[in-house]
Design a protein around this motif. Sequence first.
Motif, mmCIF file in Angstrom:
data_model
loop_
_atom_site.group_PDB
_atom_site.id
_atom_site.type_symbol
_atom_site.label_atom_id
_atom_site.label_comp_id
_atom_site.label_asym_id
_atom_site.label_seq_id
_atom_site.Cartn_x
_atom_site.Cartn_y
_atom_site.Cartn_z
ATOM 1 N N GLU A 136 0.834 -1.206 0.000
ATOM 2 C CA GLU A 136 0.000 0.000 0.000
ATOM 3 C C GLU A 136 0.871 1.260 0.000
ATOM 4 O O GLU A 136 0.624 2.198 -0.758
ATOM 5 C CB GLU A 136 -0.928 0.002 1.215
ATOM 6 C CG GLU A 136 -1.994 1.057 1.192
ATOM 7 C CD GLU A 136 -2.993 0.874 0.059
ATOM 8 O OE1 GLU A 136 -3.485 1.900 -0.445
ATOM 9 O OE2 GLU A 136 -3.281 -0.264 -0.326
ATOM 10 N N LYS A 139 2.458 1.610 -3.368
ATOM 11 C CA LYS A 139 1.484 2.039 -4.373
ATOM 12 C C LYS A 139 1.233 3.539 -4.244
ATOM 13 O O LYS A 139 1.158 4.251 -5.241
ATOM 14 C CB LYS A 139 0.177 1.280 -4.196
ATOM 15 C CG LYS A 139 -0.799 1.568 -5.331
ATOM 16 C CD LYS A 139 -2.210 1.044 -5.225
ATOM 17 C CE LYS A 139 -2.506 -0.187 -4.509
ATOM 18 N NZ LYS A 139 -3.927 -0.527 -4.492
ATOM 19 N N LEU A 140 1.118 4.028 -3.012
ATOM 20 C CA LEU A 140 0.872 5.453 -2.792
ATOM 21 C C LEU A 140 2.047 6.308 -3.256
ATOM 22 O O LEU A 140 1.867 7.449 -3.670
ATOM 23 C CB LEU A 140 0.594 5.722 -1.308
ATOM 24 C CG LEU A 140 -0.718 5.174 -0.755
ATOM 25 C CD1 LEU A 140 -0.789 5.393 0.745
ATOM 26 C CD2 LEU A 140 -1.906 5.830 -1.437
ATOM 27 N N ASN A 141 3.233 5.768 -3.182
ATOM 28 C CA ASN A 141 4.422 6.531 -3.547
ATOM 29 C C ASN A 141 4.986 6.129 -4.901
ATOM 30 O O ASN A 141 6.088 6.536 -5.246
ATOM 31 C CB ASN A 141 5.500 6.349 -2.473
ATOM 32 C CG ASN A 141 5.089 7.011 -1.194
ATOM 33 O OD1 ASN A 141 4.889 8.217 -1.164
ATOM 34 N ND2 ASN A 141 4.936 6.224 -0.142
#
Length: 151
Positions: A136, A139-141
């Motif tokens: 997660e 994915k965010l970065n």
Amino acid sequence: MGDSIQEKIARYETFVNEGLRKDLKDTLDARDAIYDQISEYLKLAKDIEVIKDNGLTEMKTQVDLGSNFYAQAKIPDTTYIFVNIGFGFHAQLTLDEALAFITKKEAHLQKKAEKYTEKAAQIRAHIKIVLEAMAEVMKLNNTPRPRNLEL
């Protein structure tokens, strides 16, 4: 800031690979050792039943001296047998006493094995949670996923 996230991901990756996966292997190895003990006790119970069913008062057998090195052995009296009761101690028991002991010992060992199975499931859950959290964050970065991590 990107370096900080990469460092944290690397620490979590190390935690999973060197901590949790090692704990999981150790737990499963301990459980397998208990299953080996259960197997040995069940083999002994089967042998005792053969002695009782056939009314054997003496018998010839092979004894494992270690490392699969066997020697012939003659048992002159099958009234009593010596049973490993744990901690390096053996007790001289009648065949019926030995069967009763084996039944209790097998139940005790099954409970221990179940505890190791539960512990292994918890460790697997922790691994999955950490890996999902890492995925997660990556994915965010828009960070590429490390190749040696699998869910």
